[in-house]
Design a protein around this motif. Structure first.
Motif, mmCIF file in Angstrom:
data_model
loop_
_atom_site.group_PDB
_atom_site.id
_atom_site.type_symbol
_atom_site.label_atom_id
_atom_site.label_comp_id
_atom_site.label_asym_id
_atom_site.label_seq_id
_atom_site.Cartn_x
_atom_site.Cartn_y
_atom_site.Cartn_z
ATOM 1 N N LEU A 1 66.027 131.511 -7.658
ATOM 2 C CA LEU A 1 66.765 130.810 -8.713
ATOM 3 C C LEU A 1 68.223 131.249 -8.721
ATOM 4 C CD1 LEU A 1 66.783 128.927 -11.202
ATOM 5 C CD2 LEU A 1 66.256 130.958 -12.562
ATOM 6 N N VAL A 2 68.459 132.548 -8.633
ATOM 7 C CA VAL A 2 69.833 133.053 -8.616
ATOM 8 C C VAL A 2 70.586 132.531 -7.394
ATOM 9 C CG1 VAL A 2 71.210 135.153 -8.385
ATOM 10 C CG2 VAL A 2 69.330 135.077 -10.010
ATOM 11 N N LEU A 3 69.929 132.544 -6.236
ATOM 12 C CA LEU A 3 70.567 132.037 -5.021
ATOM 13 C C LEU A 3 70.878 130.549 -5.153
ATOM 14 C CD1 LEU A 3 71.516 132.686 -2.158
ATOM 15 C CD2 LEU A 3 69.242 132.025 -1.364
ATOM 16 N N PHE A 4 69.935 129.781 -5.694
ATOM 17 C CA PHE A 4 70.155 128.345 -5.879
ATOM 18 C C PHE A 4 71.303 128.086 -6.850
ATOM 19 C CE2 PHE A 4 69.403 124.544 -8.445
ATOM 20 C CZ PHE A 4 69.533 123.581 -7.460
ATOM 21 N N LEU A 5 71.362 128.828 -7.953
ATOM 22 C CA LEU A 5 72.441 128.619 -8.922
ATOM 23 C C LEU A 5 73.805 128.941 -8.314
ATOM 24 C CD1 LEU A 5 70.816 129.970 -12.197
ATOM 25 C CD2 LEU A 5 71.239 127.585 -11.557
ATOM 26 N N GLY A 6 73.863 129.951 -7.457
ATOM 27 C CA GLY A 6 75.122 130.256 -6.777
ATOM 28 C C GLY A 6 75.541 129.132 -5.855
ATOM 29 N N MET A 7 74.578 128.596 -5.119
ATOM 30 C CA MET A 7 74.880 127.486 -4.220
ATOM 31 C C MET A 7 75.259 126.237 -5.013
ATOM 32 S SD MET A 7 72.518 125.780 -1.250
ATOM 33 C CE MET A 7 71.270 125.313 -2.415
ATOM 34 N N ALA A 8 74.553 125.981 -6.118
ATOM 35 C CA ALA A 8 74.858 124.809 -6.946
ATOM 36 C C ALA A 8 76.266 124.921 -7.536
ATOM 37 C CB ALA A 8 73.821 124.660 -8.060
ATOM 38 N N GLY A 9 76.657 126.127 -7.921
ATOM 39 C CA GLY A 9 78.013 126.331 -8.428
ATOM 40 C C GLY A 9 79.059 126.060 -7.364
ATOM 41 N N PHE A 10 78.785 126.494 -6.154
ATOM 42 C CA PHE A 10 79.698 126.237 -5.038
ATOM 43 C C PHE A 10 79.830 124.736 -4.780
ATOM 44 C CE2 PHE A 10 79.965 125.464 -0.419
ATOM 45 C CZ PHE A 10 81.255 125.890 -0.215
ATOM 46 N N LEU A 11 78.691 124.026 -4.787
ATOM 47 C CA LEU A 11 78.723 122.579 -4.572
ATOM 48 C C LEU A 11 79.426 121.863 -5.716
ATOM 49 C CD1 LEU A 11 75.138 121.987 -3.139
ATOM 50 C CD2 LEU A 11 77.305 121.941 -1.907
#
Length: 71
Positions: free
Chosen positions: A48-58
């Motif tokens: 979840l943390v990794l996905f949220l970081g990637m989603a923020g980047f996108l």
């Protein structure tokens, strides 16, 4: 032609490099989680943390694209 589009090419290569880093980080995390026998809840939290970081980047990239398109 190259000098006219240098900023766009630079931005594209930077974004691809960061996406590649996210992929490598994901593969490293997957390996650590497998070898460490992490419980299911811990795995979900990590992903979840990794996905949220990637989603923020996108999201940052999309917002930047739309703001620059309106100028």
């Amino acid at each position: 032609m190259f000098s006219q589009n240098f900023e766009q090419i630079e931005s594209l290569v930077t974004n691809l490099a960061i996406a590649g880093l996210f992929l490598l980080i994901g593969l490293a995390i997957q390996d650590v989680l497998k070898r460490g026998n992490v419980p299911k809840f811990g795995r979900w939290a990590v992903w979840l943390v990794l996905f949220l970081g990637m989603a923020g980047f996108l999201a940052k990239g999309l917002i930047q694209f739309f703001v620059e398109a309106n100028l």
